[in-house]
Scaffold this motif. Structure first.
Motif, short mmCIF file in Angstrom:
data_model
loop_
_atom_site.label_atom_id
_atom_site.label_comp_id
_atom_site.label_asym_id
_atom_site.label_seq_id
_atom_site.Cartn_x
_atom_site.Cartn_y
_atom_site.Cartn_z
N MET A 240 0.85 -1.20 0.00
CA MET A 240 0.00 0.00 0.00
C MET A 240 0.88 1.25 0.00
SD MET A 240 -2.97 1.05 2.70
CE MET A 240 -3.86 2.60 2.55
N GLY A 241 0.53 2.22 -0.81
CA GLY A 241 1.32 3.43 -0.88
C GLY A 241 1.01 4.38 0.26
N ILE A 242 1.85 5.40 0.38
CA ILE A 242 1.63 6.43 1.39
C ILE A 242 1.28 7.74 0.68
CG2 ILE A 242 3.22 5.32 2.99
CD1 ILE A 242 5.26 7.47 2.31
N LYS A 243 0.81 8.69 1.47
CA LYS A 243 0.47 10.00 0.93
C LYS A 243 1.52 11.02 1.35
CE LYS A 243 -4.48 9.20 0.48
NZ LYS A 243 -5.85 9.57 0.91
N GLY B 5 -3.29 6.91 6.89
CA GLY B 5 -2.07 6.21 7.28
C GLY B 5 -0.89 7.15 7.38
N THR B 6 0.30 6.60 7.56
CA THR B 6 1.52 7.40 7.65
C THR B 6 1.62 8.33 6.43
OG1 THR B 6 2.65 5.59 8.79
CG2 THR B 6 4.03 7.30 7.80
N GLU C 177 11.78 4.18 6.56
CA GLU C 177 11.99 2.94 7.31
C GLU C 177 12.37 3.23 8.75
OE1 GLU C 177 14.94 1.20 4.82
OE2 GLU C 177 13.48 0.22 3.48
N ALA C 178 13.18 4.27 8.97
CA ALA C 178 13.55 4.65 10.34
C ALA C 178 12.33 5.10 11.12
CB ALA C 178 14.60 5.76 10.30
N HIS C 179 11.44 5.86 10.48
CA HIS C 179 10.21 6.30 11.15
C HIS C 179 9.36 5.10 11.58
CE1 HIS C 179 6.51 8.47 12.01
NE2 HIS C 179 5.89 7.65 11.18
N LEU C 180 9.20 4.13 10.72
CA LEU C 180 8.39 2.95 11.04
C LEU C 180 9.01 2.14 12.16
CD1 LEU C 180 7.35 1.73 7.46
CD2 LEU C 180 6.04 3.15 9.05
N ARG D 247 -2.75 10.08 13.66
CA ARG D 247 -3.38 10.51 14.91
C ARG D 247 -2.92 11.89 15.36
NH1 ARG D 247 0.33 6.51 16.30
NH2 ARG D 247 1.87 7.07 17.92
N PHE D 248 -1.79 12.36 14.80
CA PHE D 248 -1.36 13.72 15.13
C PHE D 248 -2.41 14.74 14.70
CE2 PHE D 248 0.63 17.70 13.65
CZ PHE D 248 1.05 18.20 14.87
N LEU D 249 -3.14 14.45 13.65
CA LEU D 249 -4.14 15.40 13.14
C LEU D 249 -5.19 15.74 14.20
CD1 LEU D 249 -4.60 13.75 9.63
CD2 LEU D 249 -3.35 15.87 10.11
#
Length: 618
Positions: free
Chosen positions: A1-4, A100-101, A120-123, A178-180
């Protein structure tokens, strides 16, 4: 799945005024590519699904540009009637981002950050936000890190007593959706809400960019410095956009960039200048250390050569504006990546030709990967050994004859392919108009521009050039490379491969044969030249593609035409574009041209006399 991804692009660009009174900051061009194109190109190193862009200032221009590119199908716009700020922009796009992220990447930041490693570091860290930071930039450090390396303060917000180190934020970050929920509706600055999230028990981590380049193009000086840096990394000092030109009577000193839509009149001098669309340098002007855009004339302080910047060794340079870069695909495999501006007229042609020639057994590089959206194509790497390099490292030129035979075999395979299988190629002809352009190029860029000889406008001369063009145009047409010289013939073992073929069209085949047999880059003895001519003619006759009489005759006239074109190119490249290494090839090209002119002096006396009079040294 892609990210935005989300690109904040609504700002007024106040630090770039008065430029941004006329153009939005993300569309400022840097070597024919808008800043936004660099950003989007970098984003798509990730598995991006959709990109959101917020708009306010000059938003219609950004929409129009996106609509003209391959990015249009993946971009969603978020208009802001009034600027909502860094927090409000994300809140306004909450429904778009909440799945998602997501990545936020400022629209005026051009970086070489490895975004995939960053993602990858963020995940791995399982935090709420990961900020890309530059720990070496102490001047702009306002992100406070605690003993664990997590964010605890942001300038005037948070627990400053816990700060063990301050770092600079790059304007690039990954967020969990969830930051939103921390953001209010309407206008807001995002930074205090980072701290609100930390107070609520969330963790904000950082990713050190590790000394890679990260350019904030928010000021005229930083913009100019970036353009200068990009030129130097290419090993260049000057850039003239495709389709633009400099009058022969004008001169360039130092660094110079001329973007599409700029006009330079006669007898001007340019020194360390950037000319953007609508800029006009009027006849007789001397412009130094200046940026022009339309009627704006702005001083430049940072557009100059930086001795600390060296050419990227993986960048392959030549005579054109196209940039090829060697990239590692694995421990034992490399490719050559071509990136072109979105409006490059030759990109589609090069892709279609590569597939067509390859499918028909012509030795051209394979396409390993194609990204039409970003105007990127990855070719197989044929190595660094071209015919030119091998020629100049070989003590006995006779040892080169088998390689020249191979190069001619490759050429014949190229020329005798059935062009009907490629409509783009079959419909493009090298005709009288092109031939007259070449001889005009010779007169303007070499005779006038390089040698300074101005009396070349006689009716008799132009009548003879018309006659020559008609003669060359009258020969039977086959597939023609148009620049088949030693730099465009790669060598692997005993085999030769053809590159830089995007200019191919239907034309007289002898033009290509003359280009390689009588190549100014690689001077051959008359005996070897004659041997190669016989080899080429015999092979073409066996193929049933021509006659000995036509090929012999056309080699002479096509050679005459080709060497005028080559000298015009050497004059432009050395004097106008600052590529002075082309000067070394002028004496041999002039020798070949004079030899050919002497053979046609009865038919073209005025042209032959002009060529005979040209000095060996300027």
């Amino acid at each position: 799945m892609g990210i935005k991804a989300f690109i904040p692009a609504a700002g007024l660009g106040t630090r770039l005024r008065p430029l941004t009174d006329h153009i939005p900051k993300p569309l400022l061009p840097a070597l024919a590519r808008p800043i936004l194109d660099y950003v989007l190109d970098n984003l798509l190193e990730l598995p991006i699904e959709k990109i959101g862009i917020n708009l306010h200032h000059k938003g219609d221009q950004i929409k129009q540009w996106i609509g003209s590119t391959g990015y249009s199908g993946m971009v969603e716009f978020f208009n802001e009637e009034k600027i909502l700020g860094t927090g409000g922009a994300l809140a306004n796009a909450k429904d778009f981002l909440k799945g998602g992220t997501f990545l936020v990447h400022n629209g005026d930041i051009i970086s070489s950050i490895d975004l995939l490693s960053f993602y990858e570091a963020h995940l791995r860290r399982h935090g709420l936000i990961t900020l890309a930071v530059d720990k070496t930039n102490t001047k702009e450090a306002f992100i406070g890190l605690d003993v664990s390396g997590n964010v605890c303060a942001v300038r005037d917000f948070g627990d400053k007593s816990a700060v063990k180190r301050w770092v600079a934020y790059t304007g690039i970050a990954f967020y969990e959706p969830r930051f939103l929920d921390f953001l209010p509706e309407g206008e807001s600055d995002i930074r205090p809400y980072w701290i609100e999230a930390v107070k609520a028990g969330e963790r904000i981590t950082t990713f050190d960019i590790g000394g890679v380049s990260c350019n904030d193009l928010g000021t005229i000086d930083s913009y100019a410095a970036f353009v200068a840096k990009e030129l130097q990394l290419r090993g260049e000092e000057r850039y003239i956009a495709f389709g633009e030109s400099i009058p022969v009577s004008s001169s360039i000193k130092g660094m110079c960039v001329i973007e599409n839509g700029a006009i330079v009149e006669e007898k001007t001098t340019l020194e360390n200048v950037i000319l953007l669309s609508g800029a006009v340098v009027k006849s007789g002007e001397h412009v130094k250390n200046e940026l022009r855009f339309g009627e704006l004339h702005l001083p430049l302080n940072t557009f100059k050569k930086d001795k600390s910047i060296v050419r990227d060794p993986d960048t392959l340079s030549g005579g054109s504006n196209r940039v090829y870069t060697v990239v590692s695909l694995s421990d034992d495999m490399r490719g050559v990546l071509l990136k072109t501006p979105p409006d490059d007229p030759e990109f589609k042609r090069q892709i279609e030709y590569a597939r067509f020639f390859r499918d028909n057994g012509v030795p051209v590089p394979r396409i390993l990967y194609l990204d039409e959206r970003r105007h990127r194509v990855l070719f197989e790497d044929l190595g660094r050994k071209d015919l030119y390099e091998i020629f100049h490292s070989t003590k006995d030129v006779k040892e080169m004859i088998p390689l020249y035979y191979s190069a001619l075999d490759s050429l014949i395979a190229f020329q005798t392919v059935q062009s009907e299988g490629c409509q783009l190629l079959d419909s493009w002809h090298f005709d009288k108009k092109n031939l007259l352009w070449e001889t005009s190029y010779f007169l303007n860029r070499f005779v006038k521009g390089f040698l300074g000889i101005t009396k070349t406008d006689s009716k008799e001369l132009h009548s003879e050039l018309e006659k020559l063009a008609e003669k060359v145009d009258g020969y039977p047409k086959k597939v023609m490379h148009r620049d088949y010289q030693s730099r465009n013939i790669m060598v692997i073992g005993k085999d030769t491969h053809i590159v830089d073929f995007q200019g191919a069209r239907m034309g007289p085949p002898a033009y290509d044969a003359a280009s390689i047999i009588y190549d100014p880059y690689c001077p051959l003895s008359p005996e070897i030249e004659e041997d190669l001519v016989d080899y080429y003619i015999d092979k073409m006759i066996k193929k049933g593609k021509s006659t000995r009489v036509i090929l012999r005759e056309s080699l002479l006239y096509c050679g005459l035409q080709r060497h005028m074109q080559a000298l015009g190119a050497y004059g432009l490249l050395s004097k106008t574009k600052g590529k002075e290494w082309f000067v070394q090839h002028i004496p041999r090209a002039l020798f070949l041209l004079k030899r050919e002119a002497d053979l046609v002096k009865q038919e073209f006396p005025v042209l032959a006399e002009l060529i005979k009079s040209l000095p060996e040294k300027n």
